[in-house]
Design an enzyme around this catalytic site. Structure first.
Site, PDB file in Angstrom:
ATOM      1  N   SER A 249      -9.825  -1.238   7.088  1.00 45.34           N
ATOM      2  CA  SER A 249      -9.283  -0.947   5.765  1.00 45.34           C
ATOM      3  C   SER A 249      -8.532  -2.093   5.105  1.00 45.34           C
ATOM      4  CB  SER A 249      -8.375   0.283   5.824  1.00 45.34           C
ATOM      5  OG  SER A 249      -9.130   1.450   6.029  1.00 45.34           O
TER       6      SER A 249
ATOM      7  N   SER B  78      -9.643   1.425   3.023  1.00 40.58           N
ATOM      8  CA  SER B  78      -8.824   2.273   2.172  1.00 40.58           C
ATOM      9  C   SER B  78      -7.778   1.505   1.360  1.00 40.58           C
ATOM     10  CB  SER B  78      -8.096   3.312   3.051  1.00 40.58           C
ATOM     11  OG  SER B  78      -7.221   2.666   3.976  1.00 40.58           O
TER      12      SER B  78
ATOM     13  N   LYS C  11       0.843  -1.186   0.000  1.00 41.99           N
ATOM     14  CA  LYS C  11       0.000   0.000   0.000  1.00 41.99           C
ATOM     15  C   LYS C  11       0.886   1.246   0.000  1.00 41.99           C
ATOM     16  CE  LYS C  11      -3.898   1.913   2.692  1.00 41.99           C
ATOM     17  NZ  LYS C  11      -4.771   1.648   3.864  1.00 41.99           N
TER      18      LYS C  11
END
Length: 487
Positions: A178, A154, A79
């Site tokens: 997330s 996210s 990420k």
């Protein structure tokens, strides 16, 4: 079976045996990423040259007869809020568009020590703030099962990359769901470890008492393999635990006889889509048929989890994001050249941050302000303690707690952007796990109109082994994880 379809464990075995080279696996991965990313927008940055150099080094180690790590040659994506030295790291925000870290996050050091090959950085909600991956400065990520729907957030880019067979493993961060929610929406496995189980050093902070790094994979076995590689104490992170790290793969016995599964029926009785409820009930039946015992439990304060979470996380975000002011690093507004220092601050932050980040900074600043701290932030921390006690009491009679990962299936892009409150409510079953610091894992358990549904298992602190064992037993008794998205 193609290279792209192999699990991380299978790929590592083939590389160690010499039937596939790490370089070949890396090239296949990069080709797959190039082919599908224009449709998915899952990657912010592809580190092709770095990855190929790393893969070639793994091949030289194998040729020399050196001992290979447990992830030798396995491609992995990170990420884009995890620092890699020399690799652009943006948190999907304009304010860090040109930021290149001078150091590696601890998880990067550990992954490379295990032999993993980092191939790129994945798109995410800006500073990990969001539940749909629509808050990125680089555009939304699209769900590989249906390009018109959200992959969740996210960490949507990491989940989509694993689901689309770009990489067998990816890392995300989980502040209020997330990792687990995008895992549910993309039909993969996503694990949020116990707070402190994995070092946060090198993770760009959102809410420091809630953030936790964890893996995505297509199987529970690969998830356990990745967790074993990244978990453990780190002197660079004062909140990391010194608790011993077991080999999580050893726990995957497939045996759940005498395991007590807590079912909070009152908590999951309202606001859940009928298709999600049907998949959840079927998943509970699967565990029962595998030998587990279902036990009704009560989580009386869980209904307050959303307001508590959004008070605490916005307060911590307000503090953490104060560092992005145009002075030390990151974006500085060109319009501020002739103004005062205060003007430079305000214009830089106004131009550099997106709408959702601004919203959360404003909320957090408000709840921390004089006259409101006791009424909002302090009260939220007190209810957080009650939530933690609810779980402690439940774990006095059960080994794991089971609930849906999300109350709804994946929704269409743009469907909830005009109503932030409805977006926030989609996290009702995940945020309490972060507030209590517990581990949670989401596994695929069904479909609604061709879109995946996830089943969440929550465990005692530092007992990832048990939730992984139950998740693995469920996976063995079902075929949901074998489904492949049309892309």
């Amino acid at each position: 079976m193609t290279i792209a379809d192999r699990s991380a464990r299978e790929l590592r075995q083939d590389i160690a045996a010499g039937s596939i080279s790490a370089t070949e696996a890396c090239r296949v991965t990069l080709d797959r990423m190039s082919a599908v990313n224009p449709a998915l927008n899952a990657f912010n940055h592809v580190a092709a040259d770095r990855a190929l150099d790393r893969a070639a080094a793994i091949d030289r180690q194998r040729a020399a007869g050196d001992r290979l790590g447990p992830l030798a040659g396995v491609p992995i994506a990170l990420k884009d809020n995890m620092c890699v030295r020399g690799m652009r790291t943006t948190a999907s925000s304009k304010i860090l568009d040109a930021f290149i870290p001078p150091y590696d996050a601890t998880i990067v050091t550990r992954l490379e020590a295990a032999g993993a090959v980092i191939v790129g950085k994945t798109n995410c909600d800006e500073f990990a703030m969001g539940s749909s991956n629509e808050n990125s400065a680089y555009g939304p990520v699209r769900n590989p099962w249906n390009l018109d729907t959200t992959p969740g957030g996210s960490s949507g880019g990491s989940a989509a990359a694993v689901a689309a067979r770009c990489v067998p493993l990816a890392l995300g961060s989980d502040t209020g769901g997330s990792i687990r929610q995008p895992a549910s929406f993309c039909g993969v496995v996503g694990l949020k470890p116990t707070y402190g189980r994995v070092s946060r050093y090198g993770l760009l902070a959102f809410a420091s008492s809630l953030d936790q790094i964890g893996p995505f994979a297509r199987t529970v076995g690969d998830t356990a393999l990745a967790l074993s590689a990244i978990a453990g104490h780190d002197p660079c992170d004062a909140t990391s635990s010194t608790a011993e790290v077991p080999d999580y793969t050893v726990a995957l016995t497939g045996n759940v006889r005498n395991v007590r599964v807590g079912v909070p029926r009152a908590f999951v009785s309202e606001g859940v889509d009928d298709r999600v409820r049907a998949a959840y009930d079927a998943a509970l039946d699967t565990l029962r048929n595998s030998g587990a015992t279902l036990v009704d439990i009560d989580l009386p304060h869980a209904k307050f989890a959303i307001p508590v979470y959004y008070l605490i996380c916005t307060a911590e975000a307000s503090s953490n994001l104060a560092r992005y002011d145009g002075v030390k690093y990151g974006y500085r507004s060109p319009a501020a050249k002739d103004g005062s220092l205060k003007t430079m601050y305000s214009r830089t932050r106004d131009e550099g941050f997106g709408a959702e980040v601004k919203r959360r900074i404003m909320l957090g600043t408000y709840v921390l302000s004089a006259g409101y701290y006791d009424a909002f932030y302090l009260k939220a921390q007190q209810v957080r303690t009650l939530l933690r006690r609810d779980y402690e009491q439940a774990f006095g009679s059960v080994d794991v707690v089971a609930m849906p990962t999300s109350p709804i299936p994946p929704f269409r892009l743009g469907e909830k952007t005009d109503d932030p409150l409805q977006m926030y409510l989609a996290d009702i079953f995940t945020v309490s796990v972060n507030l209590a610091g517990l581990p949670g894992v989401s596994v695929p358990c069904g479909f609604a109109d061709g879109l995946p549904i996830g089943f969440q298992l929550i465990g005692k602190m530092f007992d990832e082994a048990t939730i992984l064992r139950v998740a693995d037993a469920f996976e063995r008794a079902s075929d949901w994880h074998k489904k492949t998205p049309p892309i």
